[in-house]
Design an enzyme around this catalytic site. Structure first.
Site, PDB file in Angstrom:
ATOM      1  N   ILE A 112     -14.497   7.747  -0.655  1.00 56.94           N
ATOM      2  CA  ILE A 112     -13.388   7.784  -1.603  1.00 56.94           C
ATOM      3  C   ILE A 112     -13.933   7.746  -3.179  1.00 56.94           C
ATOM      4  CG2 ILE A 112     -11.428   6.796  -2.508  1.00 56.94           C
ATOM      5  CD1 ILE A 112     -10.723   5.880   0.413  1.00 56.94           C
ATOM      6  N   ARG A 161     -30.020   5.128  -2.496  1.00 58.63           N
ATOM      7  CA  ARG A 161     -28.734   5.898  -2.338  1.00 58.63           C
ATOM      8  C   ARG A 161     -28.554   6.701  -3.437  1.00 58.63           C
ATOM      9  NH1 ARG A 161     -24.220   3.205   0.509  1.00 58.63           N
ATOM     10  NH2 ARG A 161     -25.182   1.731   2.065  1.00 58.63           N
ATOM     11  N   ASP A 179     -26.725  -4.122  -6.840  1.00 61.99           N
ATOM     12  CA  ASP A 179     -26.059  -4.577  -5.489  1.00 61.99           C
ATOM     13  C   ASP A 179     -24.901  -5.557  -5.858  1.00 61.99           C
ATOM     14  OD1 ASP A 179     -25.437  -5.629  -3.294  1.00 61.99           O
ATOM     15  OD2 ASP A 179     -27.439  -6.181  -2.504  1.00 61.99           O
ATOM     16  N   ASN A 236     -13.905   0.859  -7.217  1.00 61.27           N
ATOM     17  CA  ASN A 236     -13.752   1.537  -5.758  1.00 61.27           C
ATOM     18  C   ASN A 236     -14.613   0.672  -4.682  1.00 61.27           C
ATOM     19  OD1 ASN A 236     -13.326   3.611  -3.817  1.00 61.27           O
ATOM     20  ND2 ASN A 236     -15.404   3.698  -3.918  1.00 61.27           N
ATOM     21  N   TYR A 287     -11.754  -9.372   4.976  1.00 59.53           N
ATOM     22  CA  TYR A 287     -11.615  -8.184   4.147  1.00 59.53           C
ATOM     23  C   TYR A 287     -10.113  -8.001   3.758  1.00 59.53           C
ATOM     24  CZ  TYR A 287     -11.150  -2.959   3.228  1.00 59.53           C
ATOM     25  OH  TYR A 287     -10.919  -2.127   2.454  1.00 59.53           O
ATOM     26  N   LYS A 331      -9.131  -8.162  -0.435  1.00 61.55           N
ATOM     27  CA  LYS A 331      -8.563  -7.104  -1.226  1.00 61.55           C
ATOM     28  C   LYS A 331      -7.210  -7.703  -1.830  1.00 61.55           C
ATOM     29  CE  LYS A 331     -10.788  -3.238  -0.719  1.00 61.55           C
ATOM     30  NZ  LYS A 331     -11.463  -2.536  -1.856  1.00 61.55           N
ATOM     31  N   VAL A 389      -7.937   6.378   5.407  1.00 58.28           N
ATOM     32  CA  VAL A 389      -9.079   7.723   4.911  1.00 58.28           C
ATOM     33  C   VAL A 389     -10.192   7.594   5.909  1.00 58.28           C
ATOM     34  CG1 VAL A 389     -10.239   8.894   3.212  1.00 58.28           C
ATOM     35  CG2 VAL A 389      -8.120   7.778   2.674  1.00 58.28           C
ATOM     36  N   THR A 394     -13.719   7.760   6.570  1.00 58.08           N
ATOM     37  CA  THR A 394     -14.888   7.130   5.758  1.00 58.08           C
ATOM     38  C   THR A 394     -15.828   6.348   6.862  1.00 58.08           C
ATOM     39  OG1 THR A 394     -13.972   5.000   5.097  1.00 58.08           O
ATOM     40  CG2 THR A 394     -13.484   6.874   3.379  1.00 58.08           C
TER      41      THR A 394
END
Length: 253
Positions: free
Chosen positions: A13, A37, A54, A77, A148, A152, A179, A181
């Site tokens: 995303i 990356r 990181d 994000n 998690y 959030k 989504v 991913t």
């Protein structure tokens, strides 16, 4: 030219948000966890500049913030969920899910110049989450899903605390939808364009509906998924705890 910074924008995303902001004419700076990356993205044809750091390291998160200048838009994000069976701990001795998903966004926001708009990419998992200020890092009991969701929710409460402290900026949170991913898997029904849509709209739109602050959005509409996120006392206590854990204070502007 307006400038935008998107964390966790090497794929998924975040990468699509960066793509769409570039389409809107922004000079986009992308973020990757490490140079490997970033190099993979460059090899795939991405020409936007990258910064690396990181977010599971307070030192690297601080260094990342120190190397960034003024942006018109910042999109937090970056997100992480553990695939391990036991509680993950970072080099700072902090629970990794909370550090990456909530604390890193807090530190970057506190240390970077205030942008015109901030967007925090959250999740509808906050519906069943809880901010326990006595055990933010789940030292008493830990599961990947609970950590998690709670991280959030903490991130969302931080976003709304920022909205109160930075009245000159528009600061909102968004649930991108389920989504497809690397994190959610192939069974998720939505594509990346759908997942990026509301975040990009909040970052760019001049529609009155987007020119608000301290609001949680899904599919460009305000929603309330957990009342703790809107609780000012919880927000202030959480920000104070984040300052204790990081040594970084979120100032009033």
């Amino acid at each position: 030219m307006s400038r935008a910074f998107v964390t966790g924008s090497s794929d998924g995303i975040g990468a699509r948000i960066a793509d769409r902001l570039a389409d809107h004419g922004f000079d986009v700076v992308r973020h990757a966890r490490d140079e490997r990356r970033a190099g993979q993205c460059r090899a795939a044809g991405v020409t936007d500049p990258f910064v690396t750091g990181d977010l599971a390291s307070l030192a690297q998160t601080r260094a990342l913030a120190a190397g960034l200048g003024q942006f018109d838009v910042v999109v937090h994000n970056a997100g992480w969920v553990s695939r391990a069976a036991s509680r993950p701990v970072t080099v700072d001795g902090l629970e990794q899910t909370f550090q990456v998903n909530a604390l890193a966004a807090y530190v970057l926001t506190a240390l970077m110049p205030v942008p015109r708009r901030l967007v925090f990419v959250s999740s509808d998992s906050i519906t069943g989450a809880r901010i326990d200020l006595s055990d933010l890092q789940h030292e008493r009991a830990w599961t990947a899903d609970t950590a998690y969701a709670d991280s959030k929710l903490a991130m969302t409460a931080i976003a709304f605390a920022v909205a109160r402290r930075y009245p000159g900026a528009l600061c909102n949170a968004v649930h991108p939808g389920w989504v497809s991913t690397k994190m959610s898997g192939d069974i998720a029904p939505l594509g990346l364009d759908a997942g990026a849509d509301t975040a990009v709209w909040l970052a760019t739109s001049t529609e009155p509906a987007a020119l608000v602050t301290g609001t949680f959005f899904h599919e460009r509409a305000p929603v309330t998924l957990n009342e703790q996120a809107d609780d000012v006392a919880v927000q202030d206590a959480l920000v104070a705890r984040c300052a204790e854990l990081t040594g970084v204070s979120l100032h009033q502007t």
